[in-house]
Design a protein around this motif. Sequence first.
Motif, PDB file in Angstrom:
ATOM      1  N   SER A  10     -10.367   2.416 -11.196  1.00 46.67           N
ATOM      2  CA  SER A  10     -10.210   1.107 -11.835  1.00 46.67           C
ATOM      3  C   SER A  10      -8.930   0.437 -11.364  1.00 46.67           C
ATOM      4  O   SER A  10      -7.900   1.093 -11.187  1.00 46.67           O
ATOM      5  CB  SER A  10     -10.197   1.274 -13.352  1.00 46.67           C
ATOM      6  N   SER A  11      -8.993  -0.874 -11.211  1.00 43.77           N
ATOM      7  CA  SER A  11      -7.866  -1.654 -10.705  1.00 43.77           C
ATOM      8  C   SER A  11      -6.737  -1.813 -11.722  1.00 43.77           C
ATOM      9  O   SER A  11      -5.560  -1.728 -11.377  1.00 43.77           O
ATOM     10  CB  SER A  11      -8.377  -3.039 -10.267  1.00 43.77           C
ATOM     11  N   HIS A  12      -7.075  -2.054 -12.984  1.00 40.61           N
ATOM     12  CA  HIS A  12      -6.032  -2.424 -13.938  1.00 40.61           C
ATOM     13  C   HIS A  12      -5.183  -1.251 -14.413  1.00 40.61           C
ATOM     14  O   HIS A  12      -4.216  -1.443 -15.156  1.00 40.61           O
ATOM     15  CB  HIS A  12      -6.637  -3.164 -15.144  1.00 40.61           C
ATOM     16  N   LYS A  13      -5.491  -0.047 -13.941  1.00 38.36           N
ATOM     17  CA  LYS A  13      -4.639   1.103 -14.230  1.00 38.36           C
ATOM     18  C   LYS A  13      -3.543   1.263 -13.183  1.00 38.36           C
ATOM     19  O   LYS A  13      -2.659   2.106 -13.340  1.00 38.36           O
ATOM     20  CB  LYS A  13      -5.472   2.395 -14.275  1.00 38.36           C
ATOM     21  N   ILE A  14      -3.619   0.474 -12.096  1.00 38.74           N
ATOM     22  CA  ILE A  14      -2.688   0.662 -10.976  1.00 38.74           C
ATOM     23  C   ILE A  14      -1.994  -0.649 -10.592  1.00 38.74           C
ATOM     24  O   ILE A  14      -1.658  -0.859  -9.434  1.00 38.74           O
ATOM     25  CB  ILE A  14      -3.394   1.280  -9.756  1.00 38.74           C
ATOM     26  N   TYR A  15      -1.809  -1.539 -11.586  1.00 38.47           N
ATOM     27  CA  TYR A  15      -1.085  -2.799 -11.385  1.00 38.47           C
ATOM     28  C   TYR A  15      -1.888  -3.830 -10.598  1.00 38.47           C
ATOM     29  O   TYR A  15      -1.327  -4.740 -10.002  1.00 38.47           O
ATOM     30  CB  TYR A  15       0.286  -2.549 -10.727  1.00 38.47           C
TER      31      TYR A  15
ATOM     32  N   ALA B 170      -1.178   3.857 -19.651  1.00 36.48           N
ATOM     33  CA  ALA B 170      -2.476   4.500 -19.452  1.00 36.48           C
ATOM     34  C   ALA B 170      -3.607   3.634 -19.981  1.00 36.48           C
ATOM     35  O   ALA B 170      -4.763   3.806 -19.590  1.00 36.48           O
ATOM     36  CB  ALA B 170      -2.502   5.875 -20.125  1.00 36.48           C
ATOM     37  N   ALA B 171      -3.279   2.681 -20.877  1.00 35.15           N
ATOM     38  CA  ALA B 171      -4.283   1.747 -21.385  1.00 35.15           C
ATOM     39  C   ALA B 171      -4.527   0.637 -20.379  1.00 35.15           C
ATOM     40  O   ALA B 171      -5.666   0.312 -20.042  1.00 35.15           O
ATOM     41  CB  ALA B 171      -3.842   1.166 -22.728  1.00 35.15           C
ATOM     42  N   THR B 172      -3.445   0.045 -19.898  1.00 41.74           N
ATOM     43  CA  THR B 172      -3.527  -0.978 -18.852  1.00 41.74           C
ATOM     44  C   THR B 172      -2.128  -1.226 -18.308  1.00 41.74           C
ATOM     45  O   THR B 172      -1.133  -0.893 -18.955  1.00 41.74           O
ATOM     46  CB  THR B 172      -4.141  -2.286 -19.384  1.00 41.74           C
TER      47      THR B 172
END
Length: 376
Positions: A197-202, A7-9
């Motif tokens: 946000s992109s970095h929450k979904i790989y 959930a953080a990244t």
Amino acid sequence: MIYLDYAATTPMSDEALRIYNETAKTFFGNTSSLHDIGSSAARLLEICRKELAKLIHSDENGIYFTSGGTESNILAIRSLIQAHRHKGNHLITTTTEHASLYHLFQQLEAEGYDVTYLPVDSSGIISLKDLEEAITPQTILASIHHANSEIGTIQPIREIGQILRQYKVLFHSDCVQTFGKIHVDVEDMMIDSLSISSHKIYGPKGLGAVYIRPSIKWKPCLPGTTHESGFRPGTVNVPGIASFITAAQQICTNLPNEHARLAQLRQYFIRFIHKNQLPITIEGHPENVLPNIIGLSVHGVDGQYTMLECNRHGIAISTGSACQVGKQAPSRTMIAIGKNKEEAKQFVRISLGKWTTTNDIETVISVLKNICNQFS
């Protein structure tokens, strides 16, 4: 290391990395340049815009790419309220929003706006009655997150949207934690604006997006901006956006199966805690909750100790939202759901992802059990 802080990244997926590398080599032009190299980058950007619009069931003309969730929240709110300032100065949000929104609304109060912070119940859900009663003729906009980043509680977003549309109040929702984890449909949810946000979904870090319903007026935060139809300054990161959209397509395609798998892992963890009567409280709503987030309090144990003990055993968890870690103050979410300061400091968050296994869950359970035995 067992990573349980998704959930953080998230780490980038292999496909997102591959697309970034290929696009960076081929579509490196500035989308505002008039030569063929710039035009090819501009065409790819518009394809990405269309693809993201499909995933959230929106009009592509309402999609604007940003540097991430925080910027998306700030630009969306400020662009909307600046365009509708003539209607009033009242705004509505909740006590449990992400730090980027909470601090923004505090700043807006200092600028002369009147802000109502809706309370939540012990599971983290707002009252629809409180929301309706908070609306005044001066209310411009309400910002209510789709789900909480610490305890995973999902708000009744469609019902919220219905109320706000009935009173002609603009509705922004922070969907950073929910996009790719549960279904997001801007039409069905009656959302006027959202952030992801992109970095929450790989996908890569430093990429995000805002959706604003095209029929709604907004005003650029920085006059004279040309990129993204004036929504955001700066050369557009086309390779990053292509990578972001690749990751988004992947996670949304696999959403039903992955949702079920993560929900099973979450329930496996919770059943063990209850079966063994460990002094651990699972926070958040028992049903309306994200499948990948487990917010918990270990009774009598400081959350930072629990986190460090897990880290010592090769397990990465967190003491809450990454944007709040390091702060001495206890979690706002924990205080909002009725915990006192000492109880709030006992909170930790385990968040699951695509590489989480049953063995990982069993390992973290074993460590938590040992921590509980130390303090029993």
